[in-house]
Motif scaffolding. Sequence first.
Motif, short mmCIF file in Angstrom:
data_model
loop_
_atom_site.label_atom_id
_atom_site.label_comp_id
_atom_site.label_asym_id
_atom_site.label_seq_id
_atom_site.Cartn_x
_atom_site.Cartn_y
_atom_site.Cartn_z
N ASN A 28 -17.05 -3.21 57.39
CA ASN A 28 -16.35 -2.16 58.13
C ASN A 28 -17.32 -1.08 58.60
O ASN A 28 -18.10 -0.55 57.83
CB ASN A 28 -15.23 -1.56 57.27
CG ASN A 28 -14.06 -2.52 57.14
OD1 ASN A 28 -13.63 -3.11 58.14
ND2 ASN A 28 -13.58 -2.72 55.92
N TYR A 32 -15.39 3.37 62.11
CA TYR A 32 -14.01 2.87 61.96
C TYR A 32 -13.36 3.44 60.69
O TYR A 32 -12.22 3.92 60.72
CB TYR A 32 -14.05 1.34 61.92
CG TYR A 32 -12.71 0.67 61.80
CD1 TYR A 32 -11.79 0.70 62.85
CD2 TYR A 32 -12.35 -0.04 60.66
CE1 TYR A 32 -10.56 0.06 62.76
CE2 TYR A 32 -11.13 -0.70 60.56
CZ TYR A 32 -10.24 -0.64 61.61
OH TYR A 32 -9.03 -1.29 61.51
N GLU A 72 1.61 2.30 46.97
CA GLU A 72 1.84 0.93 47.46
C GLU A 72 1.81 0.89 48.98
O GLU A 72 1.23 0.00 49.59
CB GLU A 72 3.20 0.41 46.98
CG GLU A 72 3.14 -0.30 45.67
CD GLU A 72 4.53 -0.66 45.12
OE1 GLU A 72 4.57 -1.43 44.16
OE2 GLU A 72 5.55 -0.16 45.65
N VAL A 75 -1.73 1.30 50.27
CA VAL A 75 -2.54 0.08 50.13
C VAL A 75 -2.22 -0.87 51.27
O VAL A 75 -3.11 -1.44 51.91
CB VAL A 75 -2.28 -0.62 48.76
CG1 VAL A 75 -2.90 -2.00 48.73
CG2 VAL A 75 -2.84 0.21 47.62
N GLN A 76 -0.93 -1.00 51.56
CA GLN A 76 -0.53 -1.90 52.64
C GLN A 76 -1.11 -1.42 53.98
O GLN A 76 -1.60 -2.22 54.78
CB GLN A 76 0.99 -1.99 52.72
CG GLN A 76 1.43 -3.16 53.58
CD GLN A 76 2.93 -3.30 53.69
OE1 GLN A 76 3.68 -2.52 53.09
NE2 GLN A 76 3.39 -4.27 54.44
N HIS A 79 -4.77 -2.27 54.15
CA HIS A 79 -4.97 -3.70 54.41
C HIS A 79 -4.67 -4.02 55.88
O HIS A 79 -5.29 -4.90 56.47
CB HIS A 79 -4.09 -4.55 53.49
CG HIS A 79 -4.53 -4.51 52.05
ND1 HIS A 79 -3.87 -5.16 51.05
CD2 HIS A 79 -5.59 -3.89 51.46
CE1 HIS A 79 -4.50 -4.96 49.90
NE2 HIS A 79 -5.53 -4.17 50.11
N ASN A 80 -3.74 -3.28 56.45
CA ASN A 80 -3.44 -3.44 57.87
C ASN A 80 -4.66 -3.06 58.72
O ASN A 80 -4.88 -3.62 59.78
CB ASN A 80 -2.26 -2.56 58.24
CG ASN A 80 -1.12 -3.38 58.80
OD1 ASN A 80 -1.34 -4.28 59.61
ND2 ASN A 80 0.09 -3.08 58.39
N PHE A 81 -5.43 -2.08 58.23
CA PHE A 81 -6.65 -1.69 58.94
C PHE A 81 -7.84 -2.57 58.56
O PHE A 81 -8.92 -2.41 59.10
CB PHE A 81 -7.00 -0.23 58.62
CG PHE A 81 -6.21 0.79 59.40
CD1 PHE A 81 -6.47 0.99 60.76
CD2 PHE A 81 -5.22 1.54 58.81
CE1 PHE A 81 -5.75 1.92 61.49
CE2 PHE A 81 -4.49 2.48 59.53
CZ PHE A 81 -4.76 2.68 60.87
N GLY A 82 -7.64 -3.44 57.57
CA GLY A 82 -8.73 -4.32 57.15
C GLY A 82 -9.69 -3.70 56.14
O GLY A 82 -10.77 -4.23 55.91
N GLN A 84 -10.79 -2.64 52.31
CA GLN A 84 -10.60 -3.14 50.96
C GLN A 84 -10.00 -2.01 50.14
O GLN A 84 -10.68 -1.01 49.89
CB GLN A 84 -11.93 -3.54 50.33
CG GLN A 84 -12.63 -4.67 51.01
CD GLN A 84 -12.13 -6.01 50.52
OE1 GLN A 84 -10.93 -6.30 50.58
NE2 GLN A 84 -13.02 -6.84 50.05
N ALA A 85 -8.75 -2.16 49.73
CA ALA A 85 -8.12 -1.09 48.96
C ALA A 85 -7.29 -1.68 47.84
O ALA A 85 -6.70 -2.76 47.99
CB ALA A 85 -7.22 -0.26 49.87
N THR A 86 -7.29 -0.98 46.71
CA THR A 86 -6.45 -1.41 45.59
C THR A 86 -5.74 -0.20 44.99
O THR A 86 -6.09 0.95 45.29
CB THR A 86 -7.29 -2.07 44.46
OG1 THR A 86 -8.33 -1.17 44.07
CG2 THR A 86 -7.89 -3.39 44.90
N ALA B 79 -3.89 -6.45 46.12
CA ALA B 79 -3.66 -5.00 46.11
C ALA B 79 -4.07 -4.36 44.79
O ALA B 79 -4.01 -3.14 44.66
CB ALA B 79 -2.19 -4.70 46.39
N LEU B 97 2.61 -7.91 56.56
CA LEU B 97 1.21 -7.72 56.92
C LEU B 97 0.77 -8.80 57.92
O LEU B 97 0.13 -8.51 58.94
CB LEU B 97 0.34 -7.76 55.65
CG LEU B 97 -1.15 -7.45 55.80
CD1 LEU B 97 -1.37 -6.07 56.40
CD2 LEU B 97 -1.86 -7.56 54.45
N LEU B 136 -14.13 -9.29 60.13
CA LEU B 136 -13.96 -9.66 58.72
C LEU B 136 -14.10 -11.18 58.54
O LEU B 136 -14.76 -11.64 57.61
CB LEU B 136 -12.58 -9.21 58.20
CG LEU B 136 -12.36 -7.71 58.07
CD1 LEU B 136 -10.91 -7.42 57.67
CD2 LEU B 136 -13.32 -7.09 57.06
N MET B 184 -14.50 3.03 68.91
CA MET B 184 -14.18 4.09 67.94
C MET B 184 -14.65 5.45 68.47
O MET B 184 -13.94 6.46 68.33
CB MET B 184 -14.84 3.82 66.57
CG MET B 184 -14.40 2.57 65.84
SD MET B 184 -12.73 2.02 66.15
CE MET B 184 -11.79 3.38 65.47
#
Lengths: 91, 192
Positions: A28, A32, A72, A75-76, A79-82, A84-86, B79, B97, B136, B184
């Motif tokens: 990434n 961005y 939650e 995180v979603q 992930h939509n932006f690509g 890495q998240a937890t 997640a 998603l 990715l 960007m």
Amino acid sequence: MPDVLSSPQARVVPEKAWRLIVWNDPVNLMSYVSYVFRSYFGFSQQRADTLMMQVHNDGSCTVRSGSREAIESDVQAMHNFGLQATMTQED
Amino acid sequence: MAKAFKNGSRGITGSLHSAERKLLRELFGDIIHMLEERAEVHRLPDDIDPLYALTGIRPAELALPPIKDAALARLLPDASDDKEIADEHRRLTEADLISEKLGRLREAQFLLETDKIVLDPAGAQRFAQALNDVRLVLAQRLDIRDEADSERIAQMVDAKDVTSPEEYLALVYNLVSWVQDTLMFALMDAEN
């Protein structure tokens, strides 16, 4: 004395907060990641850049904390932006 | 050669050569295909409780098969380190998603029908997200794991130097990275 359950103790154990962690990755772009932090979280450019550099230098960064539902959905979104998240619950 | 994206009075504009557009459309197409295949496993059985059928929510006892392809796993990551939390999150959100990613990738494919691309900020963001998904997947195929790999790949910028399929892939990766980076900066300029 009727055989009923005793009234529950009015004691609410507050749920421990959840944390959103964004992880560094070599893919990434810095431009961005900084943009995502600004546009999704509404952070200032300065704050977005600071967090982005923290992710980059330290390998990960807690971006924010809150209820399970809020984290939650963060995180979603990440992930939509690509990114890495937890999510993790505080000890 | 592609022209950098710029913010101007007509919006965020950039242009790509026909060969670059064809290549990018194919890459978007590959990822669309990967995600469509994964979307198949989300289909609920016909004899399911009508309440689930109505809401589209997947019951807990219907586990999703694990993702074996590393590139697909990068698009649809876990997640949480906690398997139980990760599985539940995946069961409840992965289908959405996938469909959001598919929507942006199809839109990006359509955008590349013409050589000149004109975007408003929201469209530019969605295009950047689609380009990011391409990067990715390419990064996974190129085995970019750390900054050193990333720097090694970044050296490959001249088509004259290409001698192997891996080097060609690296060249493509660098092109997409460059396009996304200029996008960007144009987007940040538009929003300031």
